[in-house]
Design a protein around this motif. Structure first.
Motif, PDB file in Angstrom:
ATOM      1  N   ALA A  58    -102.098  -2.878 -17.159  1.00  0.00           N
ATOM      2  CA  ALA A  58    -102.105  -1.899 -16.071  1.00  0.00           C
ATOM      3  C   ALA A  58    -102.847  -2.475 -14.866  1.00  0.00           C
ATOM      4  O   ALA A  58    -103.612  -3.434 -14.975  1.00  0.00           O
ATOM      5  CB  ALA A  58    -102.777  -0.622 -16.538  1.00  0.00           C
ATOM      6  N   THR A  59    -102.617  -1.891 -13.719  1.00  0.00           N
ATOM      7  CA  THR A  59    -103.306  -2.320 -12.509  1.00  0.00           C
ATOM      8  C   THR A  59    -103.667  -1.093 -11.682  1.00  0.00           C
ATOM      9  O   THR A  59    -103.121  -0.014 -11.887  1.00  0.00           O
ATOM     10  CB  THR A  59    -102.428  -3.281 -11.690  1.00  0.00           C
ATOM     11  OG1 THR A  59    -103.179  -3.769 -10.592  1.00  0.00           O
ATOM     12  CG2 THR A  59    -101.177  -2.594 -11.194  1.00  0.00           C
ATOM     13  N   HIS A  60    -104.602  -1.258 -10.796  1.00  0.00           N
ATOM     14  CA  HIS A  60    -104.975  -0.187  -9.878  1.00  0.00           C
ATOM     15  C   HIS A  60    -104.340  -0.434  -8.527  1.00  0.00           C
ATOM     16  O   HIS A  60    -104.523  -1.502  -7.949  1.00  0.00           O
ATOM     17  CB  HIS A  60    -106.488  -0.125  -9.693  1.00  0.00           C
ATOM     18  CG  HIS A  60    -107.204   0.465 -10.845  1.00  0.00           C
ATOM     19  ND1 HIS A  60    -108.511   0.168 -11.115  1.00  0.00           N
ATOM     20  CD2 HIS A  60    -106.825   1.341 -11.799  1.00  0.00           C
ATOM     21  CE1 HIS A  60    -108.903   0.817 -12.190  1.00  0.00           C
ATOM     22  NE2 HIS A  60    -107.893   1.532 -12.623  1.00  0.00           N
ATOM     23  N   LEU A  61    -103.592   0.539  -8.030  1.00  0.00           N
ATOM     24  CA  LEU A  61    -103.063   0.498  -6.672  1.00  0.00           C
ATOM     25  C   LEU A  61    -103.851   1.493  -5.840  1.00  0.00           C
ATOM     26  O   LEU A  61    -103.881   2.682  -6.138  1.00  0.00           O
ATOM     27  CB  LEU A  61    -101.575   0.871  -6.651  1.00  0.00           C
ATOM     28  CG  LEU A  61    -100.611  -0.136  -7.225  1.00  0.00           C
ATOM     29  CD1 LEU A  61     -99.198   0.421  -7.157  1.00  0.00           C
ATOM     30  CD2 LEU A  61    -100.687  -1.450  -6.491  1.00  0.00           C
ATOM     31  N   LEU A  62    -104.511   1.001  -4.822  1.00  0.00           N
ATOM     32  CA  LEU A  62    -105.304   1.853  -3.944  1.00  0.00           C
ATOM     33  C   LEU A  62    -104.564   1.991  -2.624  1.00  0.00           C
ATOM     34  O   LEU A  62    -104.308   0.986  -1.949  1.00  0.00           O
ATOM     35  CB  LEU A  62    -106.685   1.234  -3.701  1.00  0.00           C
ATOM     36  CG  LEU A  62    -107.472   0.910  -4.970  1.00  0.00           C
ATOM     37  CD1 LEU A  62    -108.649   0.028  -4.640  1.00  0.00           C
ATOM     38  CD2 LEU A  62    -107.912   2.182  -5.621  1.00  0.00           C
ATOM     39  N   PRO A  63    -104.169   3.198  -2.223  1.00  0.00           N
ATOM     40  CA  PRO A  63    -103.426   3.349  -0.973  1.00  0.00           C
ATOM     41  C   PRO A  63    -104.279   2.972   0.234  1.00  0.00           C
ATOM     42  O   PRO A  63    -105.486   3.161   0.246  1.00  0.00           O
ATOM     43  CB  PRO A  63    -103.055   4.834  -0.938  1.00  0.00           C
ATOM     44  CG  PRO A  63    -103.890   5.493  -1.959  1.00  0.00           C
ATOM     45  CD  PRO A  63    -104.380   4.468  -2.902  1.00  0.00           C
ATOM     46  N   ILE A  64    -103.612   2.408   1.229  1.00  0.00           N
ATOM     47  CA  ILE A  64    -104.270   2.132   2.510  1.00  0.00           C
ATOM     48  C   ILE A  64    -104.049   3.380   3.353  1.00  0.00           C
ATOM     49  O   ILE A  64    -102.934   3.667   3.785  1.00  0.00           O
ATOM     50  CB  ILE A  64    -103.693   0.876   3.162  1.00  0.00           C
ATOM     51  CG1 ILE A  64    -103.934  -0.324   2.241  1.00  0.00           C
ATOM     52  CG2 ILE A  64    -104.313   0.656   4.529  1.00  0.00           C
ATOM     53  CD1 ILE A  64    -103.316  -1.612   2.718  1.00  0.00           C
ATOM     54  N   PHE A  65    -105.097   4.144   3.573  1.00  0.00           N
ATOM     55  CA  PHE A  65    -104.986   5.479   4.132  1.00  0.00           C
ATOM     56  C   PHE A  65    -104.686   5.504   5.625  1.00  0.00           C
ATOM     57  O   PHE A  65    -103.961   6.344   6.090  1.00  0.00           O
ATOM     58  CB  PHE A  65    -106.261   6.278   3.853  1.00  0.00           C
ATOM     59  CG  PHE A  65    -106.475   6.521   2.389  1.00  0.00           C
ATOM     60  CD1 PHE A  65    -105.704   7.443   1.716  1.00  0.00           C
ATOM     61  CD2 PHE A  65    -107.435   5.819   1.682  1.00  0.00           C
ATOM     62  CE1 PHE A  65    -105.888   7.672   0.366  1.00  0.00           C
ATOM     63  CE2 PHE A  65    -107.635   6.045   0.339  1.00  0.00           C
ATOM     64  CZ  PHE A  65    -106.857   6.972  -0.324  1.00  0.00           C
ATOM     65  N   GLY A  66    -105.249   4.616   6.396  1.00  0.00           N
ATOM     66  CA  GLY A  66    -105.021   4.634   7.835  1.00  0.00           C
ATOM     67  C   GLY A  66    -105.979   5.575   8.543  1.00  0.00           C
ATOM     68  O   GLY A  66    -107.035   5.941   8.034  1.00  0.00           O
ATOM     69  N   GLU A  67    -105.604   5.992   9.735  1.00  0.00           N
ATOM     70  CA  GLU A  67    -106.485   6.770  10.605  1.00  0.00           C
ATOM     71  C   GLU A  67    -106.338   8.281  10.453  1.00  0.00           C
ATOM     72  O   GLU A  67    -107.276   9.019  10.662  1.00  0.00           O
ATOM     73  CB  GLU A  67    -106.203   6.397  12.072  1.00  0.00           C
ATOM     74  CG  GLU A  67    -106.452   4.944  12.393  1.00  0.00           C
ATOM     75  CD  GLU A  67    -107.929   4.614  12.453  1.00  0.00           C
ATOM     76  OE1 GLU A  67    -108.712   5.470  12.894  1.00  0.00           O
ATOM     77  OE2 GLU A  67    -108.284   3.492  12.060  1.00  0.00           O
ATOM     78  N   GLY A  68    -105.151   8.765  10.132  1.00  0.00           N
ATOM     79  CA  GLY A  68    -104.893  10.197  10.141  1.00  0.00           C
ATOM     80  C   GLY A  68    -105.299  10.897   8.853  1.00  0.00           C
ATOM     81  O   GLY A  68    -105.828  10.296   7.924  1.00  0.00           O
ATOM     82  N   PHE A  69    -105.036  12.196   8.833  1.00  0.00           N
ATOM     83  CA  PHE A  69    -105.313  13.003   7.655  1.00  0.00           C
ATOM     84  C   PHE A  69    -104.204  12.828   6.627  1.00  0.00           C
ATOM     85  O   PHE A  69    -103.055  12.510   6.968  1.00  0.00           O
ATOM     86  CB  PHE A  69    -105.416  14.487   8.029  1.00  0.00           C
ATOM     87  CG  PHE A  69    -106.634  14.806   8.838  1.00  0.00           C
ATOM     88  CD1 PHE A  69    -107.873  14.880   8.235  1.00  0.00           C
ATOM     89  CD2 PHE A  69    -106.542  15.003  10.195  1.00  0.00           C
ATOM     90  CE1 PHE A  69    -109.005  15.169   8.971  1.00  0.00           C
ATOM     91  CE2 PHE A  69    -107.662  15.289  10.953  1.00  0.00           C
ATOM     92  CZ  PHE A  69    -108.898  15.377  10.337  1.00  0.00           C
ATOM     93  N   ILE A  70    -104.525  13.062   5.370  1.00  0.00           N
ATOM     94  CA  ILE A  70    -103.551  12.983   4.286  1.00  0.00           C
ATOM     95  C   ILE A  70    -103.001  14.377   4.039  1.00  0.00           C
ATOM     96  O   ILE A  70    -103.755  15.352   4.005  1.00  0.00           O
ATOM     97  CB  ILE A  70    -104.213  12.439   3.011  1.00  0.00           C
ATOM     98  CG1 ILE A  70    -104.757  11.042   3.270  1.00  0.00           C
ATOM     99  CG2 ILE A  70    -103.228  12.413   1.857  1.00  0.00           C
ATOM    100  CD1 ILE A  70    -105.587  10.496   2.145  1.00  0.00           C
TER     101      ILE A  70
END
Length: 70
Positions: free
Chosen positions: A27-39
């Motif tokens: 398994a691996t961990h994928l961490l989203p690149i969130f950016g500047e705005g709100f989710i």
């Protein structure tokens, strides 16, 4: 950490492949690149791959916690 993002065909459709489960080593961990705005509040673990355009792969994960069974 490594930065990954999905590939697309020339017509902007997603380039996809099927990988059999017996070919996955761990398994691996994928961490989203969130950016500047709100989710958006409707992002869940089920649709997060479609909600973000790029991810970090956590290469510092304890991969020895997932033993390969032969």
């Amino acid at each position: 950490m490594y930065k990954v993002q999905p590939d697309f065909n020339e017509d902007n459709s997603p380039l996809v492949e099927i990988i059999h489960l017996d070919c996955a080593l761990w398994a691996t961990h994928l961490l989203p690149i969130f950016g500047e705005g709100f989710i958006d509040s409707d992002v869940t673990c089920h649709n997060s791959l479609d909600s973000f355009s790029s991810f970090y792969v956590n290469k510092f994960i304890d991969h020895q916690a997932f033993d390969i069974i032969f």
